[in-house]
Design a protein around this motif. Structure first.
Motif, PDB file in Angstrom:
ATOM      1  N   PHE A  31       0.833  -1.212   0.000  1.00 48.37           N
ATOM      2  CA  PHE A  31       0.000   0.000   0.000  1.00 48.37           C
ATOM      3  C   PHE A  31       0.860   1.251   0.000  1.00 48.37           C
ATOM      4  CE2 PHE A  31      -3.571  -2.539   2.169  1.00 48.37           C
ATOM      5  CZ  PHE A  31      -4.144  -2.825   0.933  1.00 48.37           C
ATOM      6  N   VAL A  32       1.913   1.258   0.846  1.00 53.36           N
ATOM      7  CA  VAL A  32       2.764   2.440   0.963  1.00 53.36           C
ATOM      8  C   VAL A  32       3.511   2.693  -0.349  1.00 53.36           C
ATOM      9  CG1 VAL A  32       4.770   3.393   2.159  1.00 53.36           C
ATOM     10  CG2 VAL A  32       2.980   2.244   3.460  1.00 53.36           C
ATOM     11  N   LYS A  33       4.061   1.634  -0.957  1.00 47.44           N
ATOM     12  CA  LYS A  33       4.790   1.799  -2.221  1.00 47.44           C
ATOM     13  C   LYS A  33       3.886   2.295  -3.337  1.00 47.44           C
ATOM     14  CE  LYS A  33       8.496  -1.564  -1.564  1.00 47.44           C
ATOM     15  NZ  LYS A  33       9.085  -2.841  -2.049  1.00 47.44           N
ATOM     16  N   VAL A  80      -0.685  13.788   0.931  1.00 48.89           N
ATOM     17  CA  VAL A  80       0.362  12.786   0.687  1.00 48.89           C
ATOM     18  C   VAL A  80       1.714  13.380   1.074  1.00 48.89           C
ATOM     19  CG1 VAL A  80       1.545  11.401  -1.038  1.00 48.89           C
ATOM     20  CG2 VAL A  80      -0.943  11.654  -1.131  1.00 48.89           C
ATOM     21  N   ASP A  81       2.360  12.759   2.047  1.00 49.79           N
ATOM     22  CA  ASP A  81       3.679  13.219   2.532  1.00 49.79           C
ATOM     23  C   ASP A  81       4.718  12.124   2.197  1.00 49.79           C
ATOM     24  OD1 ASP A  81       5.892  14.237   3.799  1.00 49.79           O
ATOM     25  OD2 ASP A  81       4.850  14.710   5.682  1.00 49.79           O
ATOM     26  N   ILE A  82       5.574  12.437   1.221  1.00 51.64           N
ATOM     27  CA  ILE A  82       6.571  11.447   0.787  1.00 51.64           C
ATOM     28  C   ILE A  82       7.512  11.075   1.925  1.00 51.64           C
ATOM     29  CG2 ILE A  82       8.461  11.019  -0.822  1.00 51.64           C
ATOM     30  CD1 ILE A  82       5.740  10.926  -2.082  1.00 51.64           C
ATOM     31  N   ASN A  94       2.605   6.290  -7.141  1.00 55.18           N
ATOM     32  CA  ASN A  94       1.452   6.706  -7.970  1.00 55.18           C
ATOM     33  C   ASN A  94       0.573   7.657  -7.148  1.00 55.18           C
ATOM     34  OD1 ASN A  94       1.724   4.601 -10.351  1.00 55.18           O
ATOM     35  ND2 ASN A  94       1.928   3.444  -8.436  1.00 55.18           N
ATOM     36  N   GLN A  95       1.086   8.839  -6.910  1.00 56.77           N
ATOM     37  CA  GLN A  95       0.368   9.788  -6.037  1.00 56.77           C
ATOM     38  C   GLN A  95      -0.920  10.284  -6.669  1.00 56.77           C
ATOM     39  OE1 GLN A  95       3.035  12.897  -4.739  1.00 56.77           O
ATOM     40  NE2 GLN A  95       4.794  11.503  -4.653  1.00 56.77           N
TER      41      GLN A  95
END
Length: 447
Positions: free
Chosen positions: A365-367, A423-425, A372-373
């Motif tokens: 899920f995280v990847k 979304v925080d990379i 793919n933001q």
């Protein structure tokens, strides 16, 4: 059965004819000979046609040339031994010289009778008549191959091209009758001695060459064995060094791992202690706030204070009198994620497969969100999905970890959704690192 060979009583050698017995006597000084019914071996090499008269001679030929196949033609060459016309020896010649006047024992030298068919075949092969006659005579008229081999072996003899002569009794009127003078007898004796001496020297040289070849072969075998032993020793030494190096690296890895766990355990203890102190301070502040609110309400209602000393009691917290020696800091996002994963593993420590599946699913899920933001399907998860519930939803701490990554419940708690603007990379990278550590570290969640 009639005798087919002569056997030396001193050394046991089998000889084909009287002539060979005389030559053997000249070389070895043996004088004890008797007829034997055992034939002389005739082993013919299948490769080069060389005849061998004994197993020792065939073994020597095999060692020298490598030819190992022989045909036994002994039965073809068996002929009864004849004692009527022996070759003159030194003793016979001396007797003739000492008693030359006796007409009853007078003997003469004539050309020996040989197989005319074999003689013609040898002459057709290009051999001179004298050489062919000598070869057939001394090989016993056995076969064409035997005569040819004899020529090859004796081609260096000085009298190879001289017609051979044998003694014949004067009773034979057809044979010529030349006579030998005492000087010719002495010359003949000297020639026989020289020939025997030369043959003995050649045999000695041949044996010396064979011994030298054998010595060289043994030396090469010893050198090869020594080289192989040294090579094996080098391999054993290299393998020992490899094992020692491997054990050394393993020991260093274990030491570093223990140091890491010690540091990690100490940091976790310090964090737990700081959290307890912070919680204690918070409870004390809440208690004081409640006391102040209670006193204020009593004051507004005109009620006397519950404790006169409480109105004038300083509001300074008692906890501040004792300051902690450890730094107090709020838990970071990485620590919260780590604690969430640790509780998930400890709550399901009896099912490692399910825990590992949950970690891998969360990492997926995280990847997907990090790479793919802009794709909403990766940022939206249906909580009622059976696969999600089986892998993450039913496990305590799985949904909490996604909430720490930024996911929130949507539409009455039916979905987990992560808005694009939230979304925080950095947070997603931290979550990925913590999940990788939990998956690859076999001691994760043990302490």
């Amino acid at each position: 059965m009639a005798g087919v060979s002569l056997q030396c009583g001193d050394c046991g050698t089998l000889l084909k004819s009287v002539e060979e017995a005389q030559e053997h006597a000249e070389l070895t000084k043996h004088t004890n000979f008797a007829e034997s019914t055992e034939p002389v071996l005739n082993l013919v090499c299948s490769s080069c046609g060389k005849p061998c008269r004994s197993r020792t001679e065939s073994d020597l030929h095999t060692k020298r040339t490598g030819h190992a196949e022989f045909v036994d033609k002994t039965s073809e060459a068996i002929t009864p031994i004849s004692l009527e016309a022996p070759k003159a020896s030194d003793d016979v010649i001396m007797e003739e010289a000492g008693d030359g006047s006796s007409s009853s024992q007078q003997e003469e030298m004539v050309v020996p009778e040989v197989d005319q068919k074999l003689l013609e075949e040898l002459e057709g092969m290009g051999f001179p008549k004298a050489r062919a006659t000598r070869a057939l005579h001394y090989s016993g008229n056995a076969s064409l191959e035997t005569a040819a081999s004899w020529v090859v072996e004796h081609e260096k003899d000085p009298d190879i091209d001289e017609m051979p002569l044998v003694l014949l009794s004067s009773k034979n009127p057809e044979a010529p009758k030349p006579s030998l003078t005492p000087e010719e007898i002495k010359i003949k004796q000297q020639e026989l001695r020289e020939r025997a001496h030369k043959k003995k020297e050649e045999e000695e040289k041949q044996r010396e060459r064979e011994r030298e070849k054998e010595r060289i072969r043994v030396g090469k075998e010893l050198l090869e064995a020594k080289r192989i032993e040294e090579e094996n020793e080098r391999k054993r030494f290299a393998f020992t060094l490899y094992i020692l190096f491997y054990l050394h690296l393993k020991y260093i890895y274990i030491v570093y791992l223990l140091d890491f766990f010690c540091l990690y355990f100490n940091s976790m203890l310090a964090l737990r202690k700081a959290e307890k102190e912070e919680e204690k301070k918070a409870r004390e502040k809440i208690r004081q706030k409640l006391e102040e609110d209670k006193a204020e309400r009593r004051r507004k209602l005109g009620m006397p204070p519950e404790d006169p000393t409480a109105a004038v009691k300083p509001s300074a917290p008692v906890v501040e009198e004792k300051k902690s020696s450890l730094p107090v800091r709020p838990a970071t996002k990485a620590e919260q994620m780590r604690e969430c994963l640790r509780s998930l593993k400890q709550n399901h420590k009896d099912d490692d497969v399910k825990v590992k599946t949950a970690f891998n699913t969360l990492l997926t899920f995280v990847k997907n969100v990090a790479t793919n933001q802009n794709e909403e399907k990766f940022r939206k998860i249906r909580l009622s999905n059976a696969a999600f519930q089986d892998r993450v939803g039913k496990l305590k701490g799985g949904i909490e970890f996604l909430e720490l990554c930024g996911f929130g419940k949507l539409e009455g708690g039916e979905f987990l959704f992560l808005p694009r603007e939230k979304v925080d990379i950095a947070v997603l990278n931290t979550a990925g690192n913590e999940l990788n550590s939990a998956i690859n570290n076999p001691f994760f969640g043990v302490l």
